[in-house]
Structure formats: structure tokens, C-alpha cells
Design an enzyme around this catalytic site. Sequence first.
Site, PDB file in Angstrom:
ATOM      1  CG  ASP A   1       0.290 137.763 -20.943  1.00 44.20           C
ATOM      2  OD1 ASP A   1       0.991 136.741 -20.742  1.00 44.20           O
ATOM      3  OD2 ASP A   1       0.559 138.882 -20.464  1.00 44.20           O
TER       4      ASP A   1
ATOM      5  CG  HIS B   1       3.715 138.983 -22.190  1.00 45.24           C
ATOM      6  ND1 HIS B   1       3.132 139.483 -21.053  1.00 45.24           N
ATOM      7  CD2 HIS B   1       5.009 139.413 -22.162  1.00 45.24           C
ATOM      8  CE1 HIS B   1       4.030 140.181 -20.363  1.00 45.24           C
ATOM      9  NE2 HIS B   1       5.170 140.154 -21.024  1.00 45.24           N
TER      10      HIS B   1
END
Length: 499
Positions: free
Chosen positions: A419, A471
Site C-alpha cells: 500500500d 491497502h
Amino acid sequence: MAGHHHSSSPSSSSSSSSPSMLSFKCVLVLTATFVALSLPVQAGLGHGVGNWAREQEADRVYRLPGQPEVKFKQYAGYVTVNATHGRALFYWFFEATESPQDKPLLLWLNGGPGCSSIGYGQSEELGPFFPQKDQPNLKFNRYTWNKATNLLFLESPVGVGFSYTNTTSDIGRLGDTVLAKDSYVFLANWFRRFPQFKSHDFYIAGESYAGHYVPQLSELILDNNKKVSNEDYINLKGLMIGNALMDDDTDQRGMIDYAWDHAVISDRLYRDIKAACNFSQEQLTTNCNQNLNKYFAVYKIIDMYSLYAPKCVNSNFSSTCQRPVITGVVSPRLLSKLAGWHQRPAGYDPCASDYTEIYFNRPDVQEALHANVTRIPYNWTHCSNNITFWGDAPASMLPTIKKLIQGGLRVWVYSGDTDGRIPVTATRYTLRKLGLDTVQEWTPWYSHKQVGGWTIEYDGLTFVTVRGAGHQVPTFAPERSLQLAKHFLANKKLPSAPF
């Protein structure tokens, strides 16, 4: 992711708008007067057995369009959080796949602020049912977290998803404080409707901007538990946050360092940002902003939320799929100055959010879920287009996290390491600021024969990385995310050897 997720085009650079980098799932900003709510709660819920049993039955979801057969029960509907204003939050609850009476209860929150836990958490990450490209079928997620726990998803604040208010001015008062209070009132009333889960161990988890939501709601429960009656006591045991916004200064420094270290930006741009930007200040210089705009430009061509995942290119939903990037400001407080703080992270199928959006806008689906009963005049979306500002977002959640540790709660933080939005680098800088003693040093953990990531145990907090996940960790590492959830709930260390 986050706690999202976002969509919308980046705002053009201007020296007057101090870009900030921080936000998630769909950030928008609001101001922060807050509506005082009486605790525990006026929600027009009755008390007798007949009442709660009738209310539960009214919320029971028997079969969704395209849903595979399952044995567990599910419920969805509205819980009033402010009767005077006509404010109600929408929830979707799944009993555990086996022995729900013996399992804990976990509330999952996505972030934004302004993004739906049902759109992301339930439908693309860790819930049982995922909308598919070949509508109307839902796919059963074999790594759904309700294999480990009774699982509750909440769309908050009002204005997100199917949650609504009949008082327009409420939307202009949103912020961290209001969200925590409304979520607390929701829980108190939800437990009155589902008293059989009142005594279960209760946990809160989430990602992204839920790095604010989860600790703040946990703190409110901790504080209120000291003064409420037994009936309104909430049996909170712990919290877990992933790729979480916790500290504006370190989160932003970490973003830049991570981008350089992962060969996303040039040596020159890295040096220029380092020289021009001081992320501990609220206002960034014109020179810093110009350099940050060059940094954000890279994320127009690759997915910031998952560095190595493909972008969605074949889709009718240009808004969802082109995924323009966020431009930055230093903190959510400054967010209202930027139009482009939304972007949607992608999973294995980078167009998954399209299928979800189509599914939840179907009238037969809304009817089966007891949703949209007030006929909201806009389409269901992952992130609210109506929330255009956000109040009282503290620059750091670390004092709150310290308080929760001291309050005896179990605290786990995890990080998908691909992420770029709230990267593992940022989280490590943030945790270092807490200054906790190390109980067990950095060590690999295993999922079967493979390294699942690394973990370090501090005095009062466990940090876990999830290797190769973006993420939204459960989207990218579904089996390992379920393993993580099971170990967190059982308060067990992750396996330190292959098995």
C-alpha cells in the site's frame, strides 16, 4: 481502504490550497460542531422480549437476489441514533457460520471519512457475499470473517450508503466527534435489539481512516462503561486497525519515503520534497505543494493503494475505474480545500467496485436488505458525494491509543506492505513515536509453508505486516487476513514456523 477508497479527479495545484496527503476511503471534510446526544439513548426501542424478538424478525434477511445457500442467519436494517433529527444508521449483521452463541462479536468500520463498510468491507474484503461481474450472482467468500466471529457492518456517518438523516444541517456538522457519538448510540440500541449478543466479547476493527474511528469509538465505550447501567455496558475487549491513519506527520513522511524506496519517484523529486516540506506544520509552502503535485502525478498511472496490482481499464464506470489520485493536504482539517481526495483501491479484480455499485442500486436488493426505506434521492455509492467537509480530526491518534492500552484493551495494528497510501513505512514511524518497550523482536509469521509477513510485539500492542497485500488487506490476502483475525480474537501469536 479505510478504510479504504476514493474516486474523483485530483484538484489542480494552487499555492493557496495546502494539499494534504492524508485520507482514505473517500475522504471529504466537514466542520465540527457536534450534536449532543443523551447517553445511553433514546431510540424509541421497546424493552420487552416481544419487542426485540419482533424487531429482529423484521430485520431478518432470508435470501438476497443471486445469493448462494448458507446456513447462518443474517439481518439488515436501520437503528435510530437521533429520533428528533430523524437520524438512522444502516447495518448488516451476519451470525457466525458455526456456533454463533459461542463466538465473539466484531464490528467492522471502513473509513473515508464518508465511505461504506458494506460496499468495501462486506462486499469486497471480509464479508460473506461478493457481487460479481455476471450479475445477479453473489459469490460466497470462503475466507469470510464470520467463520471466526459474529460480524457486524455499519454504514456511518449519516449520508454514507443507506444511512440517512431527515435534518439536512446534520451533514454540515459531521466530524470525528459526531461519528463516534452516533456509532456509540447505534451500538447501545443495536444491543437492545439483539440482547443475546450483549454478553459476548466485543471487538472493533477497521482500516484506513478507521485509524481514527476505531480508537475514538473504543475510547467512548471505555469512558461510558464507567458510568452507564449494566444494561448499557458494552463488553469491549480489543481493537484492530489496518493500514490506518494514526499520525499526520509520520503518515505523510512515510508516504514519501516509501515511494522513493519502492522506485516510484526519482532521487531528485525525493530530495526536493524533503528539502521543501515540513509535514509537522499545518500549512505547506508553495514550493512543497508544487513538488507534492509531481509526486501525486505518478499515482494517476499506477494504483497508489496497491503498487503492483493492475488498474481497472475495461469498464463503463469511468468514475470508479480510472481512479484518479488524491492530491494532498496536510491533514483532514484542510481537506475541504481539495476536490480530489478520493480514490478507490483495487483488489484482484480492479473493477470489483463497479459490480458492487450496480448490485446495491437494484430495487430488489434494497428491498431484501430493508434498505433505502426513505427513498433517498441519490444512488448508493461506495463513498458519499454529499459529505463535503469534515470537522475535528485530531492530527494524531497516539494519545488515544496509549489510553486504550492503559485501559487494558488488546490492540493490534496490521499493514499490507504494498500500500502506498498509508504505507508500512509510515506505520512503523508512527509506532516508534509511541515509545513502547519491545517484548518480542521482529520475526516472520507463517501461513502454511510460506512467510505471511512479519510481526513485532510491543508492551501493549502487536504489529503485523501482511506480505504482498495492498491497502485493503482482506481483498489481496483473504486467507491470511482470516488467519490474522482468528489469532487476534483468540489473543494468540501468529505461527512462527511453517506448518
